[in-house]
Design a protein around this motif. Sequence first.
Motif, PDB file in Angstrom:
ATOM      1  N   ALA A  66      19.658  63.980 138.236  1.00 45.33           N
ATOM      2  CA  ALA A  66      20.337  65.131 138.832  1.00 45.33           C
ATOM      3  C   ALA A  66      21.392  65.691 137.887  1.00 45.33           C
ATOM      4  O   ALA A  66      21.583  66.920 137.798  1.00 45.33           O
ATOM      5  CB  ALA A  66      20.965  64.738 140.169  1.00 45.33           C
ATOM      6  N   SER A  67      22.072  64.807 137.167  1.00 44.67           N
ATOM      7  CA  SER A  67      23.080  65.283 136.219  1.00 44.67           C
ATOM      8  C   SER A  67      22.440  66.046 135.075  1.00 44.67           C
ATOM      9  O   SER A  67      23.024  67.008 134.549  1.00 44.67           O
ATOM     10  CB  SER A  67      23.904  64.102 135.691  1.00 44.67           C
ATOM     11  OG  SER A  67      23.148  63.271 134.844  1.00 44.67           O
ATOM     12  N   LEU A  68      21.227  65.655 134.679  1.00 48.71           N
ATOM     13  CA  LEU A  68      20.510  66.394 133.636  1.00 48.71           C
ATOM     14  C   LEU A  68      20.113  67.778 134.127  1.00 48.71           C
ATOM     15  O   LEU A  68      20.145  68.749 133.363  1.00 48.71           O
ATOM     16  CB  LEU A  68      19.274  65.620 133.193  1.00 48.71           C
ATOM     17  CG  LEU A  68      19.511  64.323 132.418  1.00 48.71           C
ATOM     18  CD1 LEU A  68      18.193  63.640 132.093  1.00 48.71           C
ATOM     19  CD2 LEU A  68      20.306  64.576 131.145  1.00 48.71           C
ATOM     20  N   VAL A  69      19.737  67.877 135.405  1.00 51.34           N
ATOM     21  CA  VAL A  69      19.426  69.188 135.981  1.00 51.34           C
ATOM     22  C   VAL A  69      20.662  70.073 135.923  1.00 51.34           C
ATOM     23  O   VAL A  69      20.607  71.244 135.509  1.00 51.34           O
ATOM     24  CB  VAL A  69      18.921  69.044 137.432  1.00 51.34           C
ATOM     25  CG1 VAL A  69      18.752  70.418 138.079  1.00 51.34           C
ATOM     26  CG2 VAL A  69      17.600  68.280 137.464  1.00 51.34           C
ATOM     27  N   ASP A  70      21.798  69.532 136.309  1.00 51.13           N
ATOM     28  CA  ASP A  70      23.030  70.325 136.303  1.00 51.13           C
ATOM     29  C   ASP A  70      23.472  70.707 134.895  1.00 51.13           C
ATOM     30  O   ASP A  70      24.113  71.747 134.704  1.00 51.13           O
ATOM     31  CB  ASP A  70      24.152  69.551 137.007  1.00 51.13           C
ATOM     32  CG  ASP A  70      24.142  69.751 138.517  1.00 51.13           C
ATOM     33  OD1 ASP A  70      23.646  70.799 138.963  1.00 51.13           O
ATOM     34  OD2 ASP A  70      24.620  68.866 139.240  1.00 51.13           O
ATOM     35  N   ALA A  71      23.110  69.881 133.923  1.00 52.32           N
ATOM     36  CA  ALA A  71      23.471  70.175 132.541  1.00 52.32           C
ATOM     37  C   ALA A  71      22.498  71.150 131.885  1.00 52.32           C
ATOM     38  O   ALA A  71      22.694  71.533 130.725  1.00 52.32           O
ATOM     39  CB  ALA A  71      23.531  68.880 131.730  1.00 52.32           C
ATOM     40  N   VAL A  92      21.446  73.852 141.776  1.00 53.48           N
ATOM     41  CA  VAL A  92      20.186  74.372 142.302  1.00 53.48           C
ATOM     42  C   VAL A  92      20.190  74.251 143.822  1.00 53.48           C
ATOM     43  O   VAL A  92      20.944  73.455 144.393  1.00 53.48           O
ATOM     44  CB  VAL A  92      18.963  73.628 141.718  1.00 53.48           C
ATOM     45  CG1 VAL A  92      18.902  73.778 140.210  1.00 53.48           C
ATOM     46  CG2 VAL A  92      18.974  72.149 142.101  1.00 53.48           C
ATOM     47  N   ASP A  93      19.350  75.043 144.485  1.00 56.03           N
ATOM     48  CA  ASP A  93      19.295  74.990 145.938  1.00 56.03           C
ATOM     49  C   ASP A  93      18.441  73.815 146.401  1.00 56.03           C
ATOM     50  O   ASP A  93      17.830  73.098 145.595  1.00 56.03           O
ATOM     51  CB  ASP A  93      18.786  76.315 146.513  1.00 56.03           C
ATOM     52  CG  ASP A  93      17.379  76.681 146.048  1.00 56.03           C
ATOM     53  OD1 ASP A  93      16.652  75.806 145.522  1.00 56.03           O
ATOM     54  OD2 ASP A  93      16.994  77.858 146.211  1.00 56.03           O
ATOM     55  N   ASP A  94      18.401  73.600 147.713  1.00 57.37           N
ATOM     56  CA  ASP A  94      17.677  72.454 148.263  1.00 57.37           C
ATOM     57  C   ASP A  94      16.186  72.523 147.971  1.00 57.37           C
ATOM     58  O   ASP A  94      15.541  71.496 147.732  1.00 57.37           O
ATOM     59  CB  ASP A  94      17.900  72.356 149.776  1.00 57.37           C
ATOM     60  CG  ASP A  94      19.314  71.930 150.141  1.00 57.37           C
ATOM     61  OD1 ASP A  94      19.942  71.217 149.336  1.00 57.37           O
ATOM     62  OD2 ASP A  94      19.790  72.319 151.228  1.00 57.37           O
ATOM     63  N   VAL A  95      15.609  73.718 148.001  1.00 57.10           N
ATOM     64  CA  VAL A  95      14.177  73.865 147.748  1.00 57.10           C
ATOM     65  C   VAL A  95      13.844  73.363 146.342  1.00 57.10           C
ATOM     66  O   VAL A  95      12.876  72.622 146.136  1.00 57.10           O
ATOM     67  CB  VAL A  95      13.740  75.326 147.936  1.00 57.10           C
ATOM     68  CG1 VAL A  95      12.323  75.540 147.412  1.00 57.10           C
ATOM     69  CG2 VAL A  95      13.806  75.704 149.417  1.00 57.10           C
ATOM     70  N   THR A  96      14.631  73.779 145.374  1.00 56.97           N
ATOM     71  CA  THR A  96      14.396  73.340 144.002  1.00 56.97           C
ATOM     72  C   THR A  96      14.676  71.852 143.850  1.00 56.97           C
ATOM     73  O   THR A  96      13.889  71.115 143.240  1.00 56.97           O
ATOM     74  CB  THR A  96      15.276  74.145 143.031  1.00 56.97           C
ATOM     75  OG1 THR A  96      15.006  75.539 143.208  1.00 56.97           O
ATOM     76  CG2 THR A  96      14.990  73.760 141.593  1.00 56.97           C
ATOM     77  N   ALA A  97      15.778  71.377 144.426  1.00 59.86           N
ATOM     78  CA  ALA A  97      16.158  69.969 144.298  1.00 59.86           C
ATOM     79  C   ALA A  97      15.120  69.037 144.913  1.00 59.86           C
ATOM     80  O   ALA A  97      14.965  67.894 144.464  1.00 59.86           O
ATOM     81  CB  ALA A  97      17.516  69.739 144.949  1.00 59.86           C
ATOM     82  N   ALA A  98      14.399  69.513 145.928  1.00 57.41           N
ATOM     83  CA  ALA A  98      13.423  68.661 146.613  1.00 57.41           C
ATOM     84  C   ALA A  98      12.275  68.231 145.704  1.00 57.41           C
ATOM     85  O   ALA A  98      11.570  67.261 146.001  1.00 57.41           O
ATOM     86  CB  ALA A  98      12.862  69.388 147.838  1.00 57.41           C
ATOM     87  N   GLY A  99      12.076  68.918 144.596  1.00 61.37           N
ATOM     88  CA  GLY A  99      11.022  68.537 143.671  1.00 61.37           C
ATOM     89  C   GLY A  99      11.414  67.472 142.677  1.00 61.37           C
ATOM     90  O   GLY A  99      10.580  67.032 141.875  1.00 61.37           O
TER      91      GLY A  99
END
Length: 299
Positions: free
Chosen positions: A257-262, A116-123
């Motif tokens: 973060a790993s769950l987001v990537d999965a 995900v991009d930085d904007v999404t990751a910031a949440g």
Amino acid sequence: MRAAVVNGFGGPERVEIVRVPVPRPGAGQVLVRVRAAGINPVDGAVRAGVFGGEGQRIGFGWDLAGEVDELGADVTGWAVGDRVVGLHYGPVKPLGTHAEYAVLDASALAAAPAGVDDVTAAGLPLSGLTAARAVDQLGLAPGSTVLVTGAAGMVGGLAVQLAARAGLVVTALAGAEDEAFVRGLGAAGFVPRGSAPAGPVDGVLDAAVLGEPALGFVRDGGVYVGLRPHAAPAAERGIRVVEQEVAADGAHLARLASLVDAGALTLRVAETYPLAEAAGAHAHLTKSGTRGRIVLTLP
């Protein structure tokens, strides 16, 4: 550098953009070039003076996504240029993450989700750690029933996903218009806002901060987890009452973060504002019905 601060409490119009020196990292700390930073309800409370600090310059922002810019002494495991997310804990501080640079303890950082991009990751940092800690504090075995209030909000939605992933049978309490959405997050049952579940549940994760009414949904000897410190109702009927308070935890954040990537954890962005329009972002924060995180962007 530019930073959003408040020098006097009040409404969104009190938010100022000021120029301040770039902070330097001390031992065990990292200087991060901020690319995006979530704006959360706690920032509105800071602006309104809920946490005190009258007469001080107070910065905003708890979470960020960006790149490592400089390492303090004794920091290992990070390199300049690494993409990171992190939680900058604390309501009353001279500078937060709503700035071009922020200093965080190295232990508060995790590698940003690659997908995900930085904007999404910031949440992710504040909402994710709050939801994850609350699910952990329920202490319920797989197959137990849990009601998540405010399930369509940012924290509530993440809590629904994490609780379902932990094997809990989740009922979501939200607006009627959000039923399909929260079921898509993993809720097995749904209760429209203003209604009560059909029967008592093993636990309530009270993301909407309903307090005593939500406690009434818990079975005798169950558990209630509140998300606002010092706002939980008094225990009764043998119910274990927990007041959850978030903490910076880079290791736990890395797991999220790993769950987001999965693809196992969905993040949502409601709106973006450039840092220069931070006051507008604060005004947006006061509106009801926002679904997802409001994010400040910094080129």
